[in-house]
Write an enzyme that holds these catalytic residues in place. Sequence first.
Site, PDB file in Angstrom:
ATOM      1  N   PRO A 241       0.812  -1.222   0.000  1.00  0.00           N
ATOM      2  CA  PRO A 241       0.000   0.000   0.000  1.00  0.00           C
ATOM      3  C   PRO A 241       0.844   1.271   0.000  1.00  0.00           C
ATOM      4  CG  PRO A 241      -0.825  -1.600   1.594  1.00  0.00           C
ATOM      5  CD  PRO A 241       0.497  -2.101   1.133  1.00  0.00           C
TER       6      PRO A 241
ATOM      7  N   ASP B 106      52.358 -41.892  10.040  1.00  0.00           N
ATOM      8  CA  ASP B 106      52.687 -42.814  11.122  1.00  0.00           C
ATOM      9  C   ASP B 106      51.449 -43.137  11.953  1.00  0.00           C
ATOM     10  OD1 ASP B 106      55.306 -42.693  10.337  1.00  0.00           O
ATOM     11  OD2 ASP B 106      55.909 -41.255  11.879  1.00  0.00           O
TER      12      ASP B 106
ATOM     13  N   LYS C 278      54.719 -46.549  11.722  1.00  0.00           N
ATOM     14  CA  LYS C 278      55.860 -46.463  12.640  1.00  0.00           C
ATOM     15  C   LYS C 278      55.383 -46.137  14.049  1.00  0.00           C
ATOM     16  CE  LYS C 278      59.748 -44.567  11.376  1.00  0.00           C
ATOM     17  NZ  LYS C 278      60.673 -45.700  11.371  1.00  0.00           N
TER      18      LYS C 278
ATOM     19  N   THR D 296      55.937 -30.456  19.335  1.00  0.00           N
ATOM     20  CA  THR D 296      56.386 -31.747  19.836  1.00  0.00           C
ATOM     21  C   THR D 296      55.619 -32.128  21.103  1.00  0.00           C
ATOM     22  OG1 THR D 296      58.341 -33.031  20.455  1.00  0.00           O
ATOM     23  CG2 THR D 296      58.243 -30.756  21.251  1.00  0.00           C
ATOM     24  N   ALA D 297      55.583 -33.428  21.395  1.00  0.00           N
ATOM     25  CA  ALA D 297      54.825 -33.915  22.549  1.00  0.00           C
ATOM     26  C   ALA D 297      55.306 -33.301  23.852  1.00  0.00           C
ATOM     27  CB  ALA D 297      54.917 -35.438  22.623  1.00  0.00           C
TER      28      ALA D 297
END
Length: 468
Positions: free
Chosen positions: A43, A246, A268, A329-330
């Site tokens: 409208p 691995d 591995k 690394t771990a």
Amino acid sequence: MDYLPLFARLNNRAVLLVGGGDIALRKARLLLDAGANLTVVAPSLHEELTELLVGHTYIPSRFTAAYLNDQMLVIAATDDEEVNAEVAAAADAANIWVNVVDDPDRSSFIFPSIIDRSPIMVAVSSGGKAPVLVRMLRERLEALLPKHLGALANLSGEWRNQIKQKLGDITSRRRFWEKAFASPQLATLLETEQHDSAEQWMADQLQADDYAGGEIVLVGAGPGDAGLLTLKGLQQIQQAEVVLYDQLVSPEVLNLVRRDAERISVGKKAGHHSVPQHEINELLLSHARAGKRVVRLKGGDPFMFGRGAEELQAARAEGIPFSVVPGITAAAGATAYAGIPLTHRDSAQSAVFITGHCKQDGEEPDWAALAASNQTLVIYMGLIGSPAITERLIAHGRRPETPVALIERGTTVRQRVLRGTLQELPELAKDAHSPSLIVIGEVAALADTLSWFGGDTASGKEHLINLA
């Protein structure tokens, strides 16, 4: 999947928009950006919407089903639920796709949140279930995707035929595009709108014609948590054609490898080499000789107590290009997740990393140096040798009461931390499984107070802390 994502070509296609207020204005902008031939039924109109509709159609009326004739899509964008329901019912009856704003139950399609880098378009949706989450994702993607992405896509479109003619095989073409899309130099040229220079860069790269040879990339997969894989490591495994991995590489990291890459498990693991090292070397070399991009994916860091150097020496002897992507690394990852700092101002001025799995004819380590009281000793692959390690450290002066921690499957949801003393280490090791990391030193006791990943850490063999 509740919705199938589609991209609709609306250029010069008839689209009906019911509504003339703020809601309709937002949808009109999107539709006009997509090139739709827009008809608006309402409208009255928002002032800005009146300006947008120059060259399009406005019908100052309430909606009736007759306005659906010849329309491809319909959008109900009023604040009147009855009108929206009427539009949806009429569109469904006419088999025309309809969207009712903020009412997915009445909609046959929905509008996603859009990240526009035309011609690159990214759409995100939760099906109306989590709009705030979608907004957050959109904001992150907006920050992540560079503004020059569209220019890069357009440039690739312009050069596509030339690349196809110059580089006859699909592998060479893919490598060319991967190099172009990852080039900081090309990105800078496009960001600064140096289009002529960008064209010259493409010509120079195509002339180089060095995309057919194989290569080997040594990638550290990190200690287990896929979130600890480096960005560069992720890029490399997603560009690889062959991946040799691995057992220590977690399934979560392997899931990030490119789907069509050939995956070869070389299995591995400490004391268990399912594929001999010389065969691994030959696999790497043979695939690289065949022109493949080969990733050697190793747990942790590829140069930390692995045989990555030997693999690259074999590549060097064959004249095969190689590169290295380091990993966490771990010793860094697992100790952090266990709440154990490697050094501490009060009790550990240094940290020493050793392997408990040496060559059978190797020399004995310097046990006197390793037994020093003011350092942290981290032992990889030490479960089997833990009785001998304990005996030698105590014999060379390390206190039997020295705190130790044994971290099994560090950084993963199956992480366990076994706490005790040096003299208890052999017994702790009997209850542990590979892969495990041994931490010896005063800092190991800090796990009691600094543990954060999954739960508290307790002392003693009888308290096995399962952080799953």
